[in-house]
Scaffold this active site. Structure first.
Site, PDB file in Angstrom:
ATOM      1  N   THR A 224       0.884  -1.011  -0.113  1.00  0.00           N
ATOM      2  CA  THR A 224      -0.017  -0.034  -0.017  1.00  0.00           C
ATOM      3  C   THR A 224       0.737   1.192  -0.010  1.00  0.00           C
ATOM      4  O   THR A 224       1.923   0.964   0.374  1.00  0.00           O
ATOM      5  CB  THR A 224      -0.812  -0.003   1.557  1.00  0.00           C
ATOM      6  N   ARG A 252     -13.832  -7.914  -0.870  1.00  0.00           N
ATOM      7  CA  ARG A 252     -13.089  -7.557   0.468  1.00  0.00           C
ATOM      8  C   ARG A 252     -12.599  -6.221   0.485  1.00  0.00           C
ATOM      9  O   ARG A 252     -11.990  -5.758  -0.343  1.00  0.00           O
ATOM     10  CB  ARG A 252     -11.740  -8.543   0.631  1.00  0.00           C
ATOM     11  N   GLY A 254     -10.051  -3.501   2.905  1.00  0.00           N
ATOM     12  CA  GLY A 254      -9.118  -3.694   3.931  1.00  0.00           C
ATOM     13  C   GLY A 254      -9.271  -2.325   5.041  1.00  0.00           C
ATOM     14  O   GLY A 254     -10.394  -1.687   4.854  1.00  0.00           O
ATOM     15  N   ASP A 255      -8.313  -1.950   5.247  1.00  0.00           N
ATOM     16  CA  ASP A 255      -8.144  -0.936   6.320  1.00  0.00           C
ATOM     17  C   ASP A 255      -8.124   0.519   5.334  1.00  0.00           C
ATOM     18  O   ASP A 255      -8.413   1.388   6.002  1.00  0.00           O
ATOM     19  CB  ASP A 255      -7.049  -1.035   7.609  1.00  0.00           C
ATOM     20  N   THR A 275       0.293   0.674   6.600  1.00  0.00           N
ATOM     21  CA  THR A 275       0.190  -0.546   5.787  1.00  0.00           C
ATOM     22  C   THR A 275       0.177  -1.837   6.578  1.00  0.00           C
ATOM     23  O   THR A 275       0.565  -1.943   7.731  1.00  0.00           O
ATOM     24  CB  THR A 275       1.512  -0.238   4.725  1.00  0.00           C
ATOM     25  N   GLY A 276       0.005  -2.912   5.847  1.00  0.00           N
ATOM     26  CA  GLY A 276       0.169  -4.188   6.370  1.00  0.00           C
ATOM     27  C   GLY A 276      -1.262  -4.949   6.624  1.00  0.00           C
ATOM     28  O   GLY A 276      -2.151  -4.484   5.884  1.00  0.00           O
ATOM     29  N   GLY A 278      -4.572  -5.262   6.866  1.00  0.00           N
ATOM     30  CA  GLY A 278      -5.684  -4.508   7.162  1.00  0.00           C
ATOM     31  C   GLY A 278      -6.575  -5.106   8.080  1.00  0.00           C
ATOM     32  O   GLY A 278      -7.273  -4.411   8.944  1.00  0.00           O
TER      33      GLY A 278
HETATM   34  N1  ASP Z   1      -3.515  -2.600   4.547  1.00  0.00           N
HETATM   35  C1  ASP Z   1      -3.644  -3.137   3.145  1.00  0.00           C
HETATM   36  C2  ASP Z   1      -4.872  -4.216   3.133  1.00  0.00           C
HETATM   37  O1  ASP Z   1      -5.240  -4.757   4.099  1.00  0.00           O
HETATM   38  C3  ASP Z   1      -2.546  -3.878   2.640  1.00  0.00           C
HETATM   39  C4  ASP Z   1      -1.240  -3.746   2.863  1.00  0.00           C
HETATM   40  O2  ASP Z   1      -0.845  -2.366   3.206  1.00  0.00           O
HETATM   41  O3  ASP Z   1      -0.360  -4.684   2.699  1.00  0.00           O
HETATM   42  O4  ASP Z   1      -5.804  -3.824   2.428  1.00  0.00           O
END
Ligand code: ASP
Length: 373
Positions: A224, A252, A254-255, A275-276, A278
């Site tokens: 992200t 789906r 995410g955050d 990021t990460g 979600g």
């Molecule tokens: N946070 C993002 C999501 O869950 C993905 C990511 O940042 O790796 O969609």
């Protein structure tokens, strides 16, 4: 598939994008005990006032932060500046985690999520599961400016974008399609999708097993861009934009497009983004939490670490924990305040974030809870 096949290339590209392998500077870390007895590291510096304009971003935001600061210096509004920054990454087919060229959902269709927040007017909006439009950040800004709503999703978001003249295009590049195909062909040995083989190959079962093993060893690709900016007058804005979790169930969310989760801005305090994984952040609304911690006086890095710790403590499901009861996933938080102080933290070490306070952008290590083995 050889070592240099698409999966290896993707892994290397993702590792570079995500800043994996970056060293942590132990001199800036302080060990701290937690109620659960786990060891936590935190920065003890970065409290001094920093130069402004300032922009920070996830590790894939070197160009984005540079452009954001240039725009703020030229007098552009903070939100326009950070969006102009992330547009570079949204338009870049090489970044397979954002915008055009992003990895698709399980049906092979790219679905994008984004939100924006403008500090001076305390307004924000998001779009989720948006197809065919490569700059969801600009659509989110248009939702903010041209509707009374805060979140549009799926077909409704696409129709809204069309009404405002956004151009539709196929966002799936060949490279992303090939990655999706490789994932699909190695999900199960019991379905009809076979890994690539030649007419000489007689043992497709063994080939399948080998590829599935390799697939299982690779982390599920995520990524992200979050970009935050504060100008000379202390005005703050932020944006987060992503193609989300690769190969997700269609629909789906995410955050990233959710205010308070993937991004939060308060012009009286500062801004935070993520990021990460979600799903973990959606259950803790960590960007909001970080801004509130900064309001109470936390330095940005400490506020980010607080959010990481909260997620670690709230993760109870066995399938999400390693043998030592630690989260088996990563989340990364980025924060800055009005005074131009900034910081970032991750659950696991080895991550970096991009900073520009004039001149060239640079990568700094994020603080972390646990050292990656
Ligand atoms: N946070 C993002 C999501 O869950 C993905 C990511 O940042 O790796 O969609």
């Amino acid at each position: 598939m050889t070592q240099n096949g698409p999966s290896r290339r993707l892994f290397l590209k993702l590792a570079a994008l995500l800043g994996a392998g970056a060293a942590v500077r132990p001199d800036t870390l302080l060990a701290r005990g937690t109620p659960s007895g786990r060891t936590v590291n935190t920065f003890n510096g970065l409290r001094a006032e920093g130069p402004r304009p300032l922009s920070i971003a996830s590790a894939n935001g070197l160009g984005a932060t540079q452009r954001a600061v240039e725009r703020m210096r030229a007098g552009e509004d903070t939100l326009n500046a950070v969006i102009a920054g992330v547009n570079i990454v949204e338009n870049d087919p090489e970044d397979m985690t954002v915008g055009y060229g992003g990895l698709p959902n399980e049906d092979g269709i790219v679905e994008l999520d984004s939100c924006v927040m403008h500090g001076p007017t305390m307004r924000g909006a998001g779009v989720a599961a948006l197809r065919n439009i490569k700059n969801p950040s600009l659509v989110a800004k248009t939702v903010m400016e041209r509707t009374d709503h805060v979140l549009l999703v799926g077909e409704g978001a696409l129709r809204f974008a069309r009404a405002h003249g956004f151009r539709e295009e196929n966002l799936l590049t060949d490279a992303a399609r090939e990655e999706w195909l490789r994932w699909k062909e190695n999900l199960s040995a019991k379905d009809d999708w076979l890994p690539p083989h030649t007419s000489e190959d007689r043992d497709i079962g063994a080939l399948h097993e080998f590829e599935m093993q390799r697939e299982a060893e690779m982390e599920r690709p995520t990524g992200t861009i979050n970009c935050l900016g504060v100008n000379e007058a202390g005005e703050v804005s932020g944006v987060t934009t992503t193609s989300g979790l690769a190969f997700k169930i269609p629909g789906r969310v995410g955050d990233s497009p959710i205010l308070g989760a993937g991004l939060y801005v308060d012009n009286a305090v500062g801004a935070a983004g993520s990021t990460g994984r979600g799903e973990a952040n959606l259950q803790s609304l960590a960007s909001f939490l970080i801004v509130e911690r900064m309001r109470q006086g936390d330095a940005p890095t400490d506020a980010c670490l607080f959010a990481c710790r909260r997620i670690a403590e709230q993760t109870k499901m066995k399938r999400l924990l390693d043998e030592q009861g630690r989260p088996a996933f990563n989340v990364n938080f980025y924060a800055l305040n009005l005074r131009g102080e900034h910081g970032a933290a991750s659950i696991w070490s080895g991550r970096t974030y991009a900073v520009n306070d004039g001149g060239e952008s640079r990568l700094l290590d994020t603080a972390y809870l646990y050292e990656r083995p």
